[in-house]
Design a protein around this motif. Structure first.
Motif, PDB file in Angstrom:
ATOM      1  N   THR A   3       6.338  10.604   6.484  1.00  0.00           N
ATOM      2  CA  THR A   3       7.463   9.812   5.994  1.00  0.00           C
ATOM      3  C   THR A   3       7.170   8.319   6.073  1.00  0.00           C
ATOM      4  OG1 THR A   3       9.008  11.526   6.716  1.00  0.00           O
ATOM      5  CG2 THR A   3       9.925   9.336   6.274  1.00  0.00           C
ATOM      6  N   ALA A   4       6.539   7.894   7.173  1.00  0.00           N
ATOM      7  CA  ALA A   4       6.220   6.469   7.352  1.00  0.00           C
ATOM      8  C   ALA A   4       5.300   5.980   6.240  1.00  0.00           C
ATOM      9  CB  ALA A   4       5.577   6.244   8.709  1.00  0.00           C
ATOM     10  N   ILE A   6       4.996   7.255   3.228  1.00  0.00           N
ATOM     11  CA  ILE A   6       5.765   7.238   1.980  1.00  0.00           C
ATOM     12  C   ILE A   6       6.599   5.964   1.887  1.00  0.00           C
ATOM     13  CG2 ILE A   6       7.627   8.359   0.702  1.00  0.00           C
ATOM     14  CD1 ILE A   6       6.644  11.022   1.801  1.00  0.00           C
ATOM     15  N   LEU A   7       7.238   5.601   2.990  1.00  0.00           N
ATOM     16  CA  LEU A   7       8.057   4.384   2.992  1.00  0.00           C
ATOM     17  C   LEU A   7       7.205   3.141   2.745  1.00  0.00           C
ATOM     18  CD1 LEU A   7      10.478   5.126   5.976  1.00  0.00           C
ATOM     19  CD2 LEU A   7      11.014   5.175   3.531  1.00  0.00           C
ATOM     20  N   ILE A  10       6.301   2.910  -0.820  1.00  0.00           N
ATOM     21  CA  ILE A  10       7.456   2.449  -1.594  1.00  0.00           C
ATOM     22  C   ILE A  10       7.568   0.926  -1.508  1.00  0.00           C
ATOM     23  CG2 ILE A  10       9.983   2.432  -1.684  1.00  0.00           C
ATOM     24  CD1 ILE A  10       9.920   5.365  -0.857  1.00  0.00           C
ATOM     25  N   VAL A  11       7.322   0.386  -0.319  1.00  0.00           N
ATOM     26  CA  VAL A  11       7.353  -1.072  -0.136  1.00  0.00           C
ATOM     27  C   VAL A  11       6.276  -1.739  -0.995  1.00  0.00           C
ATOM     28  CG1 VAL A  11       6.981  -2.956   1.508  1.00  0.00           C
ATOM     29  CG2 VAL A  11       8.345  -0.967   2.171  1.00  0.00           C
TER      30      VAL A  11
END
Length: 370
Positions: A3-4, A6-7, A10-11
């Motif tokens: 998840t980290a 992926i975030l 996204i950034v």
């Protein structure tokens, strides 16, 4: 994928998207800084491209087995020249691009050709050193297993950043234009941030190379998050100032008018020194014009075109000079600074304080130390 991660991707994607959007808008700018904003757009678009390449790498695209590997280049050596010409054209709206300016982009040409050459070695590599030429082998070692690309890029950015800083602190005089000093403060912030980020990137890369067995990816995500943030911020800075010129157009006098104004300037200087008109605490522009037997608008033009100052600053400059002379006289040691200020023409403590800070950059008490 975690998840980290992926975030973070996204950034990076958001930073790249904003860079493309702002870059496209600034490219179409038609203000006095049109050429400058095109260089800024170039910086944003290349930053965005770099972020996109990094995202593709994390998604598994552009690896050795992927055809994209031979197409996706990094263009790290172009940033310094783009930053330099962004600043150079911003402080000189009359700047005309010249053929000799292309010399600043030779490094990116070398980087591009060399990158293609190094990547082409994969067609010959069979796992043995003998499968590559001497140049191919050592070129690959230096290019891939050493931080050569990053260090040269950092060196170029730092070099051009220093040149930009000099330009911003000593902008050229442009015929027909007058620089608005506070309008370039945002560019100074940009240069400071870019150079600080570059030095940080270079330092982390060296640590990664020296202590992490040439990994080159230990710190990549945090670094590229920083690049995404800078891309977004830089685009926002340019976007918010796209229609705010750093110069105002000056109505230049003819040769004949300039000659007359210069003659008037000498008369004014003589009157101020011999008649000490500045000692009049209520002196104003119209009264001074009467003393010189000219129209007030001519005197105003003298201050703006020839003397490049304002009426009050001009008069207060003489008052401060006279005050300093009075302070040298031992007989005046018993008098207060304010009483001497009144003697040379200041009409209040507040006006004296404002004038001193504006013209010297220091408070009145510092005059006692000179």
């Amino acid at each position: 994928m975690e998840t980290a991660t992926i975030l973070i991707l996204i950034v990076l994607g958001a930073g790249a998207l904003q860079g493309v959007i702002y870059g496209s808008i600034l490219w179409r700018n038609h203000s006095i800084h049109r050429l400058s904003f095109r260089f800024l757009a170039g910086i944003l678009l290349f930053f965005s491209y770099r972020l996109i390449v990094e995202i593709l790498h994390y998604l598994g695209w552009g690896t050795y087995e992927d055809p994209l590997y031979y197409i996706l280049l990094e263009f790290n050596w172009i940033y310094g020249a783009l930053i330099y010409f962004f600043v150079r054209t911003y402080v000189n709206p009359a700047y005309q691009w010249q053929k000799k300016d292309w010399i600043h982009f030779i490094p990116v040409g070398i980087e591009t050709v060399w990158s293609f050459f190094i990547k082409a070695q994969n067609f010959y590599w069979d796992g043995t050193r003998e499968s590559l030429s001497w140049l191919g082998y050592w070129g690959y070692v230096i290019w891939v297993h050493h931080p050569t690309m990053i260090l040269v890029s950092a060196g170029l950015i730092i070099y051009y950043g220093i040149q930009c800083w000099r330009l911003l602190n000593n902008p050229p005089d442009v015929h027909g234009y007058k620089l608005i000093p506070h309008s370039i403060q945002w560019i100074k912030r940009v240069i400071i941030v870019l150079m600080a980020f570059t030095i940080l990137f270079m330092g982390i890369t060296l640590i990664d190379w020296l202590f992490f067995d040439f990994a080159f990816n230990t710190f990549n995500l945090p670094i590229f998050i920083g690049m995404a943030a800078i891309t977004y911020w830089l685009g926002l800075e340019g976007f918010s100032r796209r229609n705010t010129p750093a110069f105002k157009v000056v109505d230049l006098p003819s040769d004949e008018e300039m000659k007359e104004l210069q003659t008037l300037s000498k008369r004014l200087d003589k009157a101020m020194k011999e008649d000490q008109l500045y000692k009049n605490p209520n002196l104003h522009l119209r009264e001074l014009a009467q003393q010189l037997q000219v129209k007030p608008y001519i005197l105003t033009r003298l201050f703006s075109v020839v003397l490049n100052t304002k009426f009050n600053d001009y008069i207060n400059g003489y008052r401060l000079d006279a005050l300093k002379e009075l302070m040298k006289d031992p007989d005046n040691k018993k008098l207060t600074l304010l009483s001497l200020a009144f003697e040379v023409g200041f009409n209040s403590k507040a006006s004296f304080n404002r004038a001193t800070v504006k013209l010297t950059g220091r408070s009145p008490k510092h005059l006692l130390d000179e």
